[in-house]
Structures are given as C-alpha cells and as structure tokens.
Design a protein around this motif. Sequence first.
Motif, PDB file in Angstrom:
ATOM      1  N   GLN A  69       5.362   0.760   8.439  1.00 16.80           N
ATOM      2  CA  GLN A  69       5.564   1.575   7.233  1.00 16.80           C
ATOM      3  C   GLN A  69       7.052   1.787   6.966  1.00 16.80           C
ATOM      4  O   GLN A  69       7.857   1.950   7.880  1.00 16.80           O
ATOM      5  CB  GLN A  69       4.865   2.925   7.388  1.00 16.80           C
ATOM      6  N   SER A 112       3.654   0.032   2.933  1.00 14.86           N
ATOM      7  CA  SER A 112       3.253  -0.961   3.935  1.00 14.86           C
ATOM      8  C   SER A 112       3.057  -2.269   3.175  1.00 14.86           C
ATOM      9  O   SER A 112       2.542  -2.270   2.048  1.00 14.86           O
ATOM     10  CB  SER A 112       1.949  -0.571   4.643  1.00 14.86           C
ATOM     11  N   SER A 128       0.645   4.690   1.003  1.00 17.29           N
ATOM     12  CA  SER A 128      -0.225   5.589   1.753  1.00 17.29           C
ATOM     13  C   SER A 128       0.001   7.046   1.395  1.00 17.29           C
ATOM     14  O   SER A 128      -0.808   7.899   1.768  1.00 17.29           O
ATOM     15  CB  SER A 128      -0.006   5.380   3.264  1.00 17.29           C
ATOM     16  N   ARG A 135       1.879  -6.529   3.128  1.00 19.48           N
ATOM     17  CA  ARG A 135       1.139  -7.639   3.724  1.00 19.48           C
ATOM     18  C   ARG A 135       1.302  -8.862   2.827  1.00 19.48           C
ATOM     19  O   ARG A 135       1.652  -8.729   1.637  1.00 19.48           O
ATOM     20  CB  ARG A 135      -0.338  -7.304   3.914  1.00 19.48           C
ATOM     21  N   LYS A 162      -1.741   6.573  -2.909  1.00 19.06           N
ATOM     22  CA  LYS A 162      -3.019   5.877  -3.000  1.00 19.06           C
ATOM     23  C   LYS A 162      -3.316   5.172  -1.684  1.00 19.06           C
ATOM     24  O   LYS A 162      -3.203   3.948  -1.585  1.00 19.06           O
ATOM     25  CB  LYS A 162      -3.008   4.862  -4.139  1.00 19.06           C
ATOM     26  N   PRO A 163      -3.668   5.899  -0.667  1.00 18.00           N
ATOM     27  CA  PRO A 163      -3.938   5.245   0.626  1.00 18.00           C
ATOM     28  C   PRO A 163      -5.154   4.324   0.522  1.00 18.00           C
ATOM     29  O   PRO A 163      -6.130   4.627  -0.155  1.00 18.00           O
ATOM     30  CB  PRO A 163      -4.202   6.426   1.566  1.00 18.00           C
ATOM     31  N   GLY A 164      -5.053   3.172   1.196  1.00 18.18           N
ATOM     32  CA  GLY A 164      -6.156   2.215   1.232  1.00 18.18           C
ATOM     33  C   GLY A 164      -6.225   1.292   0.036  1.00 18.18           C
ATOM     34  O   GLY A 164      -7.080   0.409  -0.002  1.00 18.18           O
ATOM     35  N   VAL A 165      -5.338   1.448  -0.947  1.00 11.69           N
ATOM     36  CA  VAL A 165      -5.336   0.603  -2.137  1.00 11.69           C
ATOM     37  C   VAL A 165      -4.147  -0.345  -2.050  1.00 11.69           C
ATOM     38  O   VAL A 165      -2.993   0.092  -1.977  1.00 11.69           O
ATOM     39  CB  VAL A 165      -5.253   1.450  -3.432  1.00 11.69           C
ATOM     40  N   TRP A 166      -4.442  -1.655  -2.045  1.00  7.42           N
ATOM     41  CA  TRP A 166      -3.396  -2.669  -1.969  1.00  7.42           C
ATOM     42  C   TRP A 166      -3.136  -3.221  -3.367  1.00  7.42           C
ATOM     43  O   TRP A 166      -4.070  -3.595  -4.078  1.00  7.42           O
ATOM     44  CB  TRP A 166      -3.784  -3.792  -1.022  1.00  7.42           C
ATOM     45  N   GLU A 208       0.862  -1.185   0.000  1.00  6.75           N
ATOM     46  CA  GLU A 208       0.000   0.000   0.000  1.00  6.75           C
ATOM     47  C   GLU A 208       0.890   1.224   0.000  1.00  6.75           C
ATOM     48  O   GLU A 208       1.863   1.309   0.768  1.00  6.75           O
ATOM     49  CB  GLU A 208      -0.903   0.007   1.239  1.00  6.75           C
TER      50      GLU A 208
END
Length: 1283
Positions: A718, A698, A667, A700, A670-674, A665
């Motif tokens: 982060q 970030s 942040s 995952r 484009k925050p919130g877009v994986w 991501e």
Amino acid sequence: MDRKRSCTLCGGAVMLLLLLGHMTNALEVPLDLPQPPTITHQSPKDYIIDPRENIIIHCEAKGKPHPSFSWTRNGTHFDVEKDSKVIMKPNSGTLVIDISGEKAEAYEGVYQCIARNEHGSALSNNIVIRQSRSPLWSKEKVEPITVQRGMSLVLQCRPPAGLPPPIVFWMDNNFQRLPQNSRVSQALNGDLYFSNVLMDDNRNDYICYARFPHTQTIQQKQPITVNVLDIEAMNDTVLAAFLNGSDFWGDSPSGERAPTFMQPPGMHSTSMVLKGDTLQLECIADGLPTPDISWSKVNGELPSGRFSFHSFQKTLKITEVTDADGGDYRCLARNRLGSNHHIITVVVRAAPFWISAPQNLILAPKESGMLTCRADGNPKPTVTWSVNGIPIENSHKDPSRKIENGNIILSAVQTGSSAVYQCNASNEYGYLLGNAFVSVLAEPPRVLTPPNHVYSVITNSRALLDCASFGSPLPKITWFKNGQSVVDGDLYIIHKNNTIEINVARPLHSGKYTCIASNSLGNKENHVYLEVKEPTRILRQPEYKVVQRNSVAEFECKVKHDPTLIPSMIWLKDNMELPDDSRFEVGSDSLTIRDVREDDEGNYTCIRNTTLDQDSASAMLTVVEQPDPPTDLELTDQREHSVRLTWTPGYENNSPIQLFLIQYEDSLHKPGVWVNMTEVSGTRTTVNLELSPYVYYSFRVLALNEVGLSQPSAPSRQYRTSPAQPDVNPSDVEVIGTSPDSLTITWRELTGLESNGPGLQYNVSWRQKDVDQQWNSLSLANVSQYVVTGTPTFTPYEVTVQAVNDYGPGPTPEVVLGYSGEDLPTMAPENVKVSVQNGTMAVVSWDAVPLSTVQGRLNGYKVSYWKLRSLHKQDPEPKKPQEFIFQENETESLLLGLHPYSQYNLNIRAFNGKGDGPSSPNQIFETPEGVPGPPADLKVENLNLDSLVVKWAPPVEYNGHLTGYLFKYQPINTTDELGPLKELLLAANETSITLDNLKHSTRYKFYLNAKTVKGYGPTVTEEGVTIMDEALIRHPAVEAGKAPPAGRMFGSVNSSVEENHAVISWEYSGPDRNVYVEYVVDNSKDPWKTEYVNGTRTYQIRGLKPGMSYRVRVVAKDHSDATVHSTEELLITVPAMTSKQVDIATQGWFIGLMCAIALLILVLLIVCFIKRNKGGKYPVKEKEDAHQDPEIQPMKEDDGTFGEYSDTEDHKPLKGSRTPSNGTVKKDDSDDSLVDYGEGGDGQFNEDGSFIGQYSGKKEKDTAEGNESSEAPSPVNAMNSFV
C-alpha cells in the motif's frame, strides 16, 4: 509446415538390399536333388560362455541325403556319446553341454563341426569356447594421497582382468558418479586424471568400480583419499604433521605452467588398429590453467562422417577404419602460457577378408568349371585348400582336378566326383574358412520362382522380376513380354542371375512376362505379372495450428492412392506414437484433439501407408492461452503525487503480450474495488503513475495477449498520499425551475478520489441576474442538490458550486445561468382565421400572444381541429381531434388531409414548459364538394355462355352529391392483350348491370368510377369469364363468376367425387395445349402423378382408392415441360366402398339356394297355418317383448302390437317391422329367422357370388340412391310373400 515424402518400392533401402541379393545370391540346388552338405548356421568364432548356463554350440547344415554330424575338440575327435553331459540335437549338429555340477573350464577349447553325407563333408569355423570371468579385486592397502594445489594427479584403477574386459567408472560413497570435465576425466584404461587439482578435490571417497557385462557383476576398489594442500598458507609444523604417513605429490611450486602430456607421455607414440574396427586415440595434458585439446591429421583431413570427439576433446574416435586412416595424428594442448603437441602414428592392419569367396559349383557330366578363392589382409593371408576336410595335397588324386594360381580347375567331371572344398585364408590377425561344393548331376531345367506371381510396384520406382531357375547344365533364360522378346537395353536391364530390372516403371510396363529356361535336357517356362500402381499422395496436408487451451484442434490428411491398394493411416507426435488418451480421436482422414493441453504442443505427422509405398506430411500445433500474471511488483521513486511501478512479466504462453493493464484499489474510499488506471505497451515493465492526494493506493498488473487477459498479479504494498485542498469543483451544475416560486440547483458530487482530503463540503451561491444584490451562500455536505424558494416566476439567476475540504477551497467555480420555475400562459391567441382552399386543404392564421403573458419560455402553438359531420350524411360518431404543434415564431399554417363536403371545428392555444394556456374561441368551417371515393364491392355474377351480371355498392365516401357512374369493359385474349373498350354512363341510383351478347369462354375486364360535380373518382376493376360451351362442366361450388387474380390463367377449380374416380373441372383462359391434371395421395412422399388433358376443361381421374384423400391441381407447361401456370391444390376424399349390388338372380347356385329356403319357409307356414286354425296366433308379439330392439317402434300407438297377417298385402313387410340398425336380422330375434340357416349375420352377395352381404337393406338407403334396391327381400318380406 514441414513436409516430407517417402514413396518407396517395398521400403526403399530394403529394395536396394533385395536388388543386391538378386544379383549376388549363390546358386541354390533344390533340396529334392542330391547335393553335398552346406553349413547353414554356426556359433561365432569367439564364444564366451556364462558359467551359470548350459553351453550351446550351434551347427546346422543341409544336404541330400541329410548330413550326419561329428565334432573335433582341440584338433582331435570329440566323442559325444561317451560324455553324458553332452547331447547332440536330433537331425542337427548342435551340441548342448550341461555344466550343472561341473566346472565350465573343463569344456573350454577349440571346437569344429563336420557335416557329411555320401557326396562330401563341410566344416564349420574353429569355435573357441571360453568361460567368462569376473575375478575379485586383489587386496591392497590404499594410502591417502597428498597433493599440492595446482599440481596434476592420476588416480589408478587397475581393475582385475576379466573376460570380456570390464567397464570402469568412478563413483562416491553415495553411488553418485564423480563429476568430470576438461580438468578431471577418466582415461581409456580407467584411471582418473587431474590436469591440476583444486582445494575442492579434497575427499575420501574416490572409488573405482568395474562392471563385468557378461555376468552383470560389479566390483569396487578400496576408496582413495586425496588431500589437497595450499603450502603457501601453511607453516612448517603444520605441514609436517599433515604429511606424516601420506604420499606427497609435487615438490615444486604450484604456480601456472604450460601444458605437458601425461598420457601418452613424450612427443611420439604408435597405435595399431585393424581395418573395420574402431580407432580411439587419447591425449591427456597437465597444465595450469587447464589446457584445451585439439586434433588434426598430419598431411590429411579427419575422415568425414566417421570421426567424433569424446571425454572433453581428449579422445578422438574413428569408426570403420580403412587403410586411408593410417598415418600421423597430432593432438595439441594449449593454455595461455603456451602449447605442446604429441604425434600418434596409426598403423592399420587387416585380418583376412574376402575378395571372392568360393561359390558352389553345379556341373553336368563332362562339363568343366573352376573354384576361386581370393582373400586379402595385412599382412597378406596364406590360402590353402582342403577337400571334404582333408588338405588337398593329402586327398586322393583326381585326374580331372588341378590347382593353378590358387584356383581349382575341374575338367570333364564324372558322375560321382561331387565333393566339398574348403578354402582357408589366414594371417596373424585371424582366418577365413569358406565351404563350396562341387555337385555333378544331370537335371532338366526347372523354374524356382512361383508361377503366376504378381509383382506390384509404384509408378516411377524400380521393378525387379525374378526367374530363379535350376538345371544342369545351367539353363539359359529368355524373357518375353506379351509374346514379344525382352532384350537388355534402355527399357530393361537383365542381370547375371536373369532378373529383369525396370529402372523407372510406368503403366505401359504392366502386363504378363514369360521366362523360358532351357538346357540340353529340356525347356521350362514360367509366367509372372507386373502391376504398376499409382503412387500414394497426400492431397490435403495438415496445416499449422494455433489453438487455445481447452479448445479443439483438428488436422486433416486426405490422400489419393491407387484404388487397388488400401491405405492405412498412422499419426505421430514428435516422431513418437500418439499418447494413449481418449482426447485423441483418429478419423479416416483426420486427427482431432479435444480439450487441448499445453503438453499437446508439438509436431504432428500423418503417415499414409500402403503395402507398396507411403506418403507423409507434418504440421506444428502451438497451444496458446492467456499469459501468466506478472510478478514481483515493486514501488520506487516515491514522491508526494507520483510513484514508479515495476513488475516482472509472466510466461507468454506462445502468444506475445500486447499490453499491460495497471489497476488500483483505494482502500480508504472504496475498499475491494479495483479501477483501471492506465495501459502500457507489452514491451515495457515499468511505468510512472500520477497519483491523487488523500488515497490509500494498492496496485496490480494484468497482461493481455491475443487470447485474453491474464489473472491479476498479487497486489503491491500500500502507498498512501497526503491530503490537499480540492483541485476540481463539482461538475454538471444545472439550474432547473421546478415551480413558479422556486429553482433547484443540482450538481455531480466529487468522488472520494477527487475529494483530496477529509471534511468535503460544497459552497452553493446564487443571486438574481442583472440585479444589484449580494450572493446568497450556504455550505452543504453529502448532497447533490439544493432548492431555492421564494423566487419570482421565470427569473434568471446566477449560480456557483465550489468544493471545500479541511485543507481549503477548490478552484474558483464557473457561474451557471438558470431560471426560476414557469407558470401557465394567461392569454389565448387572437384574430384566428380559417381560409378554405379546396375540399382537402385550408389555411389557418392567428396573432402571436404577448411574451409577458407567457410566464415562461414560449415553446410554440398547438392547433386542434376535428370533423364535426359530413354535409351529405350523418356520421355515426364525431371524429377525434387532430393536433399540430407549431414553433413559437409561426402564426400561419396549412391544414391538409381534410375530408371534402364536411364541417370542421378548430381552436389554438400557446404553451410553455409548464403546460398549455387557454384555448382560442372555436372556429367552425366547411369544406366544398370533391370527387367521390371508389365504388365498393364490385363483383361479377350469373356467368352464362354469352352474358353476366356486374354488381357494386355506392362509394363509402361520397364527398358530395353523386351524379352517376362511368362503366367500361373490354375482352382479354389468351395472350393477355386487351380488346376494344366499351363505355356506359349509369345513373347514381344504379348498383348493377346485365351484359348480354358476350362471347362464350372469354375473359372480360370491367372498370367502374363514381362521379360528383367535381368529377370522377378512382377506378375499380374486376375480371370475369363467360362459361365454356361444354355439357360436362359442373357449376362451381364457390362464389360464381369470381375470376382468377390478374395475370393468372386459371380460375376456379371444382370437383365431383365417386367411389373410385373424380371429375375435375376448371376455368382456364390460356391455350388448351400442354394442360395436365396432377394428383397425389395426401400426406404422402410419393411423386405427383401426371395425366394429359386433351383440349378440354373437365377431366375424369380413374383408379382412385376408396377412403383415401388426394391433392389435385391443374397445371399448364411450356415446351420444356416446365410448369408456367398452376391452380391452387384441391383436397378431395374418395368415399369408402359401398356394398356392390349384384344381380345374382340368374345364378344357378342362387336359384337352388332360394328353392331350399322357400321349401323350408313353406313348412314353417304350414305349421303356423295349422296352429292358426286351432285358434292360436303367430307369436310375434311375445318374441318382440322378449327381445326388444331399442330401434323398433310399435306401429300402433294405442297398444304397440303388430297388426294381423293379411294375404292381401303381397310383397309388403309386416306393419311396424324394421331391421336392426346394422342392417342384419339378429339370430335371437325370431326362432324362424333365416339367419339360422346361413353362415352368420352378414349375408350379401358380391359380384363373384360370394355370400357377404345382408338379406335386408334399409329403405332409407334405397331412397337416397334414387333407384330400386337389388337386395334380396328380408325374411319377414319373404315370408309375407308366401302367405
């Protein structure tokens, strides 16, 4: 798949025991015969009682007559009646002693039961009654124990002696068991042994508990305190203070040492055990480090399958001791400093045990016999005999009895010498007491096995057929199967008790078996039956299943079994019952598990049972689901543009992980877009990630197996990268000319990840190609296009687009070539020529336009042409233009598909990306004549026996001037072969032809072509059939002369329907044999009814029901009765039943009725005549006015009245009179209506003479039917006939 089968006869092991019982059971005397007593139930020899409950001492016996009972206590007679606390059960010797309010000790002692009748006395064992005891722990002061670290220690328990002995265990103050191991363990006597102590052994709550199982009471010893000292770490003052008032274990250094034995002490010890009991040998060693214990037998092996180790190898247990278990056993203690061993000599002794217990003996008078009593033990037991409880040496003398070698021999016994003999075998470890009676009686044979008993066994299993019998003398047993003697041999084994054994039963062994018991007093036979059944076998076994969670799992278990046996099915999970859960559905041959969960995983077994055998099969269920998400994400090796990501995989859930998906991501942008970043193998747990500048990352991780992706892991912390100048320029740069004086530059903008830093802009540059001029440039932000204006038309330009941010420009951009906008071409093609090739094709050519006039990129030429008119006739409307596109390098092409004898117009224009240029001048050209189209609407009409008419219409497309028609025809026989062809030339204005002298009932094929000067056009064909020479044929209701389609044998089908039948006619060109009419009620599921047609083309279907609709068809069948041709289905409706007009005028009852009616009418007429003579008139007008019928219209239009009566009009109705619309005369319409004298309004007569119809019918109906009505005249007509 695990697979296990167990097909057993009555349960395998149970059958083996049954076999042993068949061969070893003592001789039983039927209870209806005189016999001495036999003890059937008694209490155990050593009977420990609970002082809180009544004492019950069992003693049951049988005999004829039923025995009486008495007891001894401690060797003397026990008078039950004198003790109110003691009750003897009725018809039993069982004692019930009420000890409420009494001490149980008062009834302790040795009890023996005597059961006696007139034939002898039987004795029970000596039953020792002792009260269970759980004494309190003796009070003692327990001093703390101080021990040096590393020394050994023994904590003594010494529980109070109870009856039975207590169970000892050690616990702490919290009632938690003290942990035990190879260093600390409990000995067999309950003491707690420490091979060496540690500082962790310091505690003040070592508590020994004793549980007395009979009374279920637990007692505890005072807690023991253990202080462990590390003397090397203490000075003398502290040590002295610590040791004050406590016991001290050990006066030497506590260093490491080789093992020595604490229990049993020394090098050798002895242990005695009784045969059949359990032997426990124990060795506990001192030592540091803690010694390991091992066991072996000197000069032998430990008994296989009967030995085990306990208490951390310190105890050797051997079960069911035999004589071979005696000898020396070595326990070896070993640590790294050395070893030591201890020898335990095991001595095996044995309480008496039976070799041959005395058996009951039944003798006939004058017979001889022998009682044996053989017992063994260690030491060897002493054997003594008693008679009816009296030592044999003290009993009365019997000349027929003597003792030899411990056996009692009876010779020539007499009636009345029955008795019970007791054999006692005893040594220091116990005794055996056996009762055996001698019964002297004479009895003919009897068979005790139930008659007609059916034995059922499974094929290939063992079968046992009983013939239990009794008689005195002992009967001899003879077996027969289906009348044939059965002898001991390969097929049959006859045991001593006369049971037949068939080791491997087969179906051929099934049948009737007869056993005959015979002695000197008679014979007795009995029949039994053997049924050999098919084994139960699972044909379709459950299979290994791998299913996803929340899905459905189904196991099949289909079985084959003997049809006379009913199987039952049991499903087990991990050898336990299925969970009590509605998700588990057990079917007749399946198990379904719905909404599968993780705990459903396991081994499922299907067991199919019958009363005789069973079969089973097992299969595993594995539940899979998506893996659990990875955990513990960690970032290491952090660099400017890379980082290493590490994680811990989650649980696979029974499906291996195939890969890991890494997502990130941003942040910042484009925050919130994986976004998917990369994938790695499922065996890896780390990956090095290449990163872009100026991104707030970030990460995952998701795991993938065959089921699917796991849930994402928790995000990592982060990780931010530093900004940098762009490393890529915008992509997809294009130069598009949108108008003649401009060009548009477009590109794909960089993403936030590609910007590499803040302040992203785009430097856009352009210049005209091949012209010496400077680049024009400008910087733009947040846009993806720019329009350059003021450009020449369709001029090439060079363009670049470069990315720039606050940290510098991106790489050198690539130069993109493009053109400014186009304008329409300014010139039309010239020198356009058309060369007509034939009636449908022409060649068109033109000169190419100069490129300078195109004003853009020449894309090609558009040729448009259209038909103006036909040269033969005026077209109703002009045709739409057709357009063909040709490439820019083409200047000639073919025009195809033109219409002959037509006039066309044509023009050409050039076109580019902007559009079309001007059109060339129109060119008009004409096509020559061609062959005509096919004639239209060819049909066959007016079919007769030998003639028909063929009609047609001119072609739709003349394509020139018609010069005539070519007409041909030929017959077709029943095998579809064509006959001779005849041709006729017809004038252009002809549109029909009549053909005569044809053959009746013949199918013909017709051919027709139209002709111009260019030749004949396409052929049209049609077929027709001349009609059959049959009088009953009806003209078809459809268009006449229409033949069936080509290849079909049936033509039109017609019908005529009456009240209960229908006439069907059809056209058919095939053979007359094997033709049938089939019909069925419409919308019915009934089968079609089939009726054979005997060489005709009409058929009458009889017996149809009025008011019903039927589907009818005519079919032709081959020799195998298969339908090969069929007409279309015809729907017919049978009209409802009309009233049958029956000639009843000749019926006697009708003549009498008519006479009565005539007489009545005559009376009425006389009355009317009298009134008329008085000047009155028949009041018809008033009746009509009073009861006006809407359907009745006046005959005279002026006044609407009836005319006067006239006797000159015989048998005619009154003027203007009509029946009501329903055909009846209403009762209220006239006072003198005949309906008043009938049963009602319906008055017709049926064929049987019943009165069901109307007296009058409608004239319209008579006319429609075309014959004279047979109805009775109306009342008005009848009355008129009498006037």
